[in-house]
Motif scaffolding. Structure first.
Motif, PDB file in Angstrom:
ATOM      1  N   PHE A  28       0.839  -1.201   0.000  1.00 14.74           N
ATOM      2  CA  PHE A  28       0.000   0.000   0.000  1.00 14.74           C
ATOM      3  C   PHE A  28       0.880   1.259   0.000  1.00 14.74           C
ATOM      4  O   PHE A  28       0.659   2.206  -0.757  1.00 14.74           O
ATOM      5  CB  PHE A  28      -0.942   0.022   1.206  1.00 14.74           C
ATOM      6  CG  PHE A  28      -1.938   1.158   1.149  1.00 14.74           C
ATOM      7  CD1 PHE A  28      -3.217   0.947   0.638  1.00 14.74           C
ATOM      8  CD2 PHE A  28      -1.598   2.432   1.566  1.00 14.74           C
ATOM      9  CE1 PHE A  28      -4.128   1.992   0.542  1.00 14.74           C
ATOM     10  CE2 PHE A  28      -2.501   3.490   1.482  1.00 14.74           C
ATOM     11  CZ  PHE A  28      -3.780   3.271   0.972  1.00 14.74           C
ATOM     12  N   GLN A  31       2.481   2.483  -3.195  1.00 15.01           N
ATOM     13  CA  GLN A  31       1.566   3.153  -4.119  1.00 15.01           C
ATOM     14  C   GLN A  31       1.094   4.509  -3.620  1.00 15.01           C
ATOM     15  O   GLN A  31       0.957   5.439  -4.392  1.00 15.01           O
ATOM     16  CB  GLN A  31       0.319   2.295  -4.324  1.00 15.01           C
ATOM     17  CG  GLN A  31       0.497   1.152  -5.276  1.00 15.01           C
ATOM     18  CD  GLN A  31      -0.867   0.537  -5.580  1.00 15.01           C
ATOM     19  OE1 GLN A  31      -1.636   1.024  -6.404  1.00 15.01           O
ATOM     20  NE2 GLN A  31      -1.190  -0.522  -4.872  1.00 15.01           N
ATOM     21  N   PHE A  32       0.826   4.624  -2.315  1.00 14.59           N
ATOM     22  CA  PHE A  32       0.066   5.787  -1.861  1.00 14.59           C
ATOM     23  C   PHE A  32       0.649   6.551  -0.683  1.00 14.59           C
ATOM     24  O   PHE A  32       0.138   7.609  -0.323  1.00 14.59           O
ATOM     25  CB  PHE A  32      -1.374   5.366  -1.517  1.00 14.59           C
ATOM     26  CG  PHE A  32      -2.148   4.872  -2.701  1.00 14.59           C
ATOM     27  CD1 PHE A  32      -2.429   5.738  -3.756  1.00 14.59           C
ATOM     28  CD2 PHE A  32      -2.566   3.564  -2.793  1.00 14.59           C
ATOM     29  CE1 PHE A  32      -3.133   5.295  -4.862  1.00 14.59           C
ATOM     30  CE2 PHE A  32      -3.275   3.114  -3.901  1.00 14.59           C
ATOM     31  CZ  PHE A  32      -3.550   3.980  -4.935  1.00 14.59           C
ATOM     32  N   HIS A  58      -4.325   3.226   4.485  1.00 15.03           N
ATOM     33  CA  HIS A  58      -4.483   1.774   4.385  1.00 15.03           C
ATOM     34  C   HIS A  58      -5.482   1.297   5.460  1.00 15.03           C
ATOM     35  O   HIS A  58      -6.389   0.501   5.172  1.00 15.03           O
ATOM     36  CB  HIS A  58      -3.103   1.128   4.579  1.00 15.03           C
ATOM     37  CG  HIS A  58      -3.050  -0.352   4.337  1.00 15.03           C
ATOM     38  ND1 HIS A  58      -1.932  -1.089   4.607  1.00 15.03           N
ATOM     39  CD2 HIS A  58      -3.962  -1.228   3.864  1.00 15.03           C
ATOM     40  CE1 HIS A  58      -2.157  -2.361   4.307  1.00 15.03           C
ATOM     41  NE2 HIS A  58      -3.372  -2.479   3.863  1.00 15.03           N
TER      42      HIS A  58
ATOM     43  N   PHE B  32      -9.989  -2.594  -2.181  1.00 19.17           N
ATOM     44  CA  PHE B  32     -10.484  -1.851  -1.020  1.00 19.17           C
ATOM     45  C   PHE B  32     -11.913  -1.329  -1.110  1.00 19.17           C
ATOM     46  O   PHE B  32     -12.427  -0.818  -0.112  1.00 19.17           O
ATOM     47  CB  PHE B  32      -9.540  -0.678  -0.720  1.00 19.17           C
ATOM     48  CG  PHE B  32      -8.169  -1.102  -0.312  1.00 19.17           C
ATOM     49  CD1 PHE B  32      -7.983  -1.822   0.861  1.00 19.17           C
ATOM     50  CD2 PHE B  32      -7.070  -0.829  -1.116  1.00 19.17           C
ATOM     51  CE1 PHE B  32      -6.712  -2.241   1.247  1.00 19.17           C
ATOM     52  CE2 PHE B  32      -5.803  -1.246  -0.742  1.00 19.17           C
ATOM     53  CZ  PHE B  32      -5.624  -1.962   0.443  1.00 19.17           C
ATOM     54  N   SER B  61      -6.205   8.674  -1.109  1.00 15.67           N
ATOM     55  CA  SER B  61      -4.876   8.060  -1.086  1.00 15.67           C
ATOM     56  C   SER B  61      -3.953   8.683  -2.137  1.00 15.67           C
ATOM     57  O   SER B  61      -2.758   8.858  -1.908  1.00 15.67           O
ATOM     58  CB  SER B  61      -4.989   6.548  -1.304  1.00 15.67           C
ATOM     59  OG  SER B  61      -5.703   5.946  -0.234  1.00 15.67           O
ATOM     60  N   ALA B  62      -4.529   9.038  -3.285  1.00 20.44           N
ATOM     61  CA  ALA B  62      -3.730   9.703  -4.327  1.00 20.44           C
ATOM     62  C   ALA B  62      -3.235  11.058  -3.820  1.00 20.44           C
ATOM     63  O   ALA B  62      -2.099  11.468  -4.095  1.00 20.44           O
ATOM     64  CB  ALA B  62      -4.562   9.879  -5.595  1.00 20.44           C
ATOM     65  N   MET B  64      -2.576  11.753  -0.682  1.00 24.81           N
ATOM     66  CA  MET B  64      -1.493  11.451   0.259  1.00 24.81           C
ATOM     67  C   MET B  64      -0.197  11.184  -0.479  1.00 24.81           C
ATOM     68  O   MET B  64       0.867  11.667  -0.096  1.00 24.81           O
ATOM     69  CB  MET B  64      -1.870  10.232   1.110  1.00 24.81           C
ATOM     70  CG  MET B  64      -0.895   9.967   2.237  1.00 24.81           C
ATOM     71  SD  MET B  64      -0.980  11.288   3.478  1.00 24.81           S
ATOM     72  CE  MET B  64       0.590  11.060   4.325  1.00 24.81           C
ATOM     73  N   ARG B  65      -0.286  10.388  -1.550  1.00 23.16           N
ATOM     74  CA  ARG B  65       0.900  10.081  -2.353  1.00 23.16           C
ATOM     75  C   ARG B  65       1.604  11.369  -2.796  1.00 23.16           C
ATOM     76  O   ARG B  65       2.814  11.512  -2.669  1.00 23.16           O
ATOM     77  CB  ARG B  65       0.476   9.271  -3.594  1.00 23.16           C
ATOM     78  CG  ARG B  65       1.592   9.048  -4.595  1.00 23.16           C
ATOM     79  CD  ARG B  65       1.090   8.357  -5.862  1.00 23.16           C
ATOM     80  NE  ARG B  65       2.135   8.299  -6.858  1.00 23.16           N
ATOM     81  CZ  ARG B  65       3.115   7.384  -6.864  1.00 23.16           C
ATOM     82  NH1 ARG B  65       3.146   6.458  -5.944  1.00 23.16           N
ATOM     83  NH2 ARG B  65       4.062   7.416  -7.773  1.00 23.16           N
TER      84      ARG B  65
END
Lengths: 160, 160
Positions: A28, A31-32, A58, B32, B61-62, B64-65
């Motif tokens: 996880f 990726q993120f 996550h 998810f 999540s994108a 956060m990335r």
């Protein structure tokens, strides 16, 4: 626990369990959330987390997975019994998302939710709005995660 | 934009851009958020979303990335210039997470953040607390995503 009329403040149910492993934590994070304490055991041990720690996103995404699977199982069971299946609306958002303790590789989190409020929708006839607090507890019974969810729930069809 | 003293209410910066594709939407959803409108183009078209829609947790999540990668690039640049590198503390949580419009396959979201409050921490000497609103805007300049983040930020070391 399906149509608005079935929901009451204080109702609690377990949603399911997710095992956090070094493999799924790192997959996880790559990726993120590519921070060292989410990617590397040694970096995790040296961090405030004290071990290889799951990304907060996550932890949240695993909760979503279990919420969806649990609702799908319930809908399948209702359909098998010939009962009407409640299809919930999309969620407009969440409030008050908290990561209360680290979740480390090897931890197992059990998610549950508790209904906090139930009311008919003013703007959408045939629908109600519920608020429920979703939470995650680790294998030592420590609360690690919590958020308040809002959802649109259909009212029970007349005559059912 | 690194130590507490560098941060001011109203400061805005772009964090980066993420392209949502059918492939990455479905890959996230399988893991998810396995709801039909996140997994299948046709089911998406028939849903309220009107197309294959990204999971809200994928959208978060994108973000956060991009936040992590941007901070890492900045830290590398500071280190290269011989400047002190601010290492932020973990976030205790987020508030007021909103998905305002669907994000469909083919959409590109540009994330940005705006500082909303800055104050020294009462409980942790040497640290401050900031609140910033992170948001995502699609290629039509429509706001699709927003949340309020809280973070611990170190004060600038004396003499720097």
């Amino acid at each position: 626990m399906r149509f608005l009329e079935d929901l009451q403040v204080g109702q609690r149910r377990e949603i399911g369990t997710y095992a956090f492993t070094a493999e799924n934590i790192v997959a996880f994070a790559k990726q993120f959330d590519p921070q060292p304490f989410h990617l590397d055991e040694e970096a995790g041990r040296r961090s405030l987390f004290g071990g290889l720690a799951a990304s907060g996103w996550h932890i949240a995404s695993a909760c979503m997975r279990l919420l969806v699977l649990e609702r799908q199982q319930e809908a399948a069971a209702e359909a098998a019994r010939g009962e009407p299946v409640a299809v919930w609306g999309p969620s407009p958002g969440f409030r008050d998302l908290r990561w209360l303790k680290p979740v480390l590789a090897g931890d197992t989190v059990t998610y549950a939710n508790v209904v906090e409020s139930v009311r008919p929708s003013d703007s959408r006839p045939g629908w109600g709005i519920i608020q429920a607090r979703n939470s995650g507890t680790n294998q030592r019974d420590e609360l690690v995660f919590s958020f308040l969810a809002t959802a649109f729930v259909p009212r029970r069809p007349a005559g059912e």
